[in-house]
Design an enzyme around this catalytic site. Structure first.
Site, PDB file in Angstrom:
ATOM      1  CG  ASP A  95      -0.366  -0.023   2.520  1.00  0.00           C
ATOM      2  OD1 ASP A  95       0.873  -0.165   2.597  1.00  0.00           O
ATOM      3  OD2 ASP A  95      -1.100   0.099   3.527  1.00  0.00           O
ATOM      4  CB  SER A  96       4.575   1.706  -0.207  1.00  0.00           C
ATOM      5  OG  SER A  96       4.747   0.610  -1.082  1.00  0.00           O
ATOM      6  CG  ASP A 119       0.553  -4.072   2.174  1.00  0.00           C
ATOM      7  OD1 ASP A 119       0.754  -4.967   3.020  1.00  0.00           O
ATOM      8  OD2 ASP A 119       1.371  -3.154   1.950  1.00  0.00           O
ATOM      9  CE  LYS A 156       3.394  -6.031   3.862  1.00  0.00           C
ATOM     10  NZ  LYS A 156       3.020  -4.796   4.595  1.00  0.00           N
ATOM     11  CD  GLU A 177       0.747  -1.299   8.075  1.00  0.00           C
ATOM     12  OE1 GLU A 177       0.433  -0.482   8.976  1.00  0.00           O
ATOM     13  OE2 GLU A 177       1.185  -0.941   6.963  1.00  0.00           O
ATOM     14  CD  GLU A 197       7.851   0.040   7.295  1.00  0.00           C
ATOM     15  OE1 GLU A 197       6.954  -0.733   6.909  1.00  0.00           O
ATOM     16  OE2 GLU A 197       7.924   1.232   6.937  1.00  0.00           O
TER      17      GLU A 197
HETATM   18  O1  KIV Z   1       3.618  -1.036   1.576  1.00  0.00           O
HETATM   19  C1  KIV Z   1       4.749  -1.512   1.393  1.00  0.00           C
HETATM   20  O2  KIV Z   1       5.382  -1.350   0.342  1.00  0.00           O
HETATM   21  C2  KIV Z   1       5.309  -2.311   2.489  1.00  0.00           C
HETATM   22  C3  KIV Z   1       6.772  -2.592   2.443  1.00  0.00           C
HETATM   23  C4  KIV Z   1       7.542  -1.367   2.668  1.00  0.00           C
HETATM   24  C5  KIV Z   1       7.153  -3.683   3.364  1.00  0.00           C
HETATM   25  O3  KIV Z   1       4.606  -2.686   3.377  1.00  0.00           O
END
Ligand code: KIV
Length: 263
Positions: A42-43, A81, A110, A112, A176
């Site tokens: 989600d970056s 994510d 994934k 958090e 992280e």
């Molecule tokens: O959102 C993302 O790209 C991430 C990575 C930085 C691990 O969670």
């Protein structure tokens, strides 16, 4: 657990795990050749859309980018994510995770968090949805992006959370921005792979945002190493194109269409 995930876990203590992010097919198809895991992170909210945090990323954004990434992946494990506010309780998480898996054909999701999300993780895993955990700096809820694990109490919480996530059944955990000796301790004490970003060489594998690695983003974090300057390469190519257009060198005859007997 499917074979792809079992083989991924088996890499622990054998070979370092290579992971990178992708948000589209073209990048995914290049990194897939060399990665064990491709993450649709989600970056993308900050990297592609210029959001100030990942909080504004929606489920639909993640699904559309993941569909594109899926087309570029042949062999790597593909993890997507779950964005902010899409897993606030087990029911919501299950419905959204099912949607992500069915629409994108990814291998796992994934999410958090530590103790707070254990029940959610258990529900997903009970429903055969493979889950990757994420501890340390949690961009979806963080108010500070300083590394974690400076204070004893915080170290204990993160270590406890890593064990709770393992017990809940996650197949791997992203660490992280975690202090080196804590990342080392977690990696030693759990039997699933840790994937670090700003979490030292002691993790079982590493992940970076691809745009940071290739020099396409402006981020200046300590944990980023730039291996290329794609921004300069694009800039140089655009300058050459501009010059060719201005001097009428482009398009040449070979780039144009013409029928005979017409002036
Ligand atoms: O959102 C993302 O790209 C991430 C990575 C930085 C691990 O969670």
């Amino acid at each position: 657990m499917n074979n792809k995930i079992i083989n991924f876990i088996k890499k622990k203590n054998k070979s370092k795990i290579i992971s990178l992010t992708a948000y589209s097919k073209n990048i995914a198809s290049i990194i897939d050749r060399h990665c064990d895991l491709v993450l649709v992170g989600d970056s993308l909210g900050s990297v592609l859309y210029g959001f100030s945090s990942t909080k504004k990323v929606t489920l639909d954004m993640m699904i559309e980018h993941s569909k594109s990434v899926r087309m570029g992946i042949k062999k790597s494990l593909m993890v997507v994510d779950m964005p902010h506010n899409t897993y606030r309780n087990p029911k919501e998480a299950l419905s959204n995770a099912k949607k992500i898996i069915s629409k994108t054909k990814c291998d796992a999701i994934k999410l958090e968090g530590g103790k707070k999300v254990v029940q959610i993780i258990k529900t997903l895993i009970k429903n055969k949805i493979p889950v990757m955990g994420h501890l340390g700096v949690l961009p979806q809820s963080a108010t500070s992006f300083k590394f974690r694990g400076k204070e004893i109490a915080e170290r204990k919480t993160i270590l406890r959370d890593s064990k709770l996530l393992e017990e809940a059944g996650v197949f791997s955990i992203v660490l992280e921005c975690i202090e080196s000796s804590l990342a080392k301790e977690i990696t030693k004490k759990i039997n699933i792979p840790t994937i670090g970003i700003g979490a030292s060489v002691y993790c079982d594998g590493q992940v970076l945002v691809t745009d940071d690695l290739i020099g396409l983003s402006k981020i200046k974090a300590r944990f980023v190493k730039r291996y290329s300057n794609i921004e300069k390469q694009i800039n140089d190519a655009v300058l050459k194109f501009k010059k060719d257009v201005v001097t009428s060198k482009f398009p040449a005859k070979k780039h144009s269409y013409k029928i005979k007997n017409i002036a």
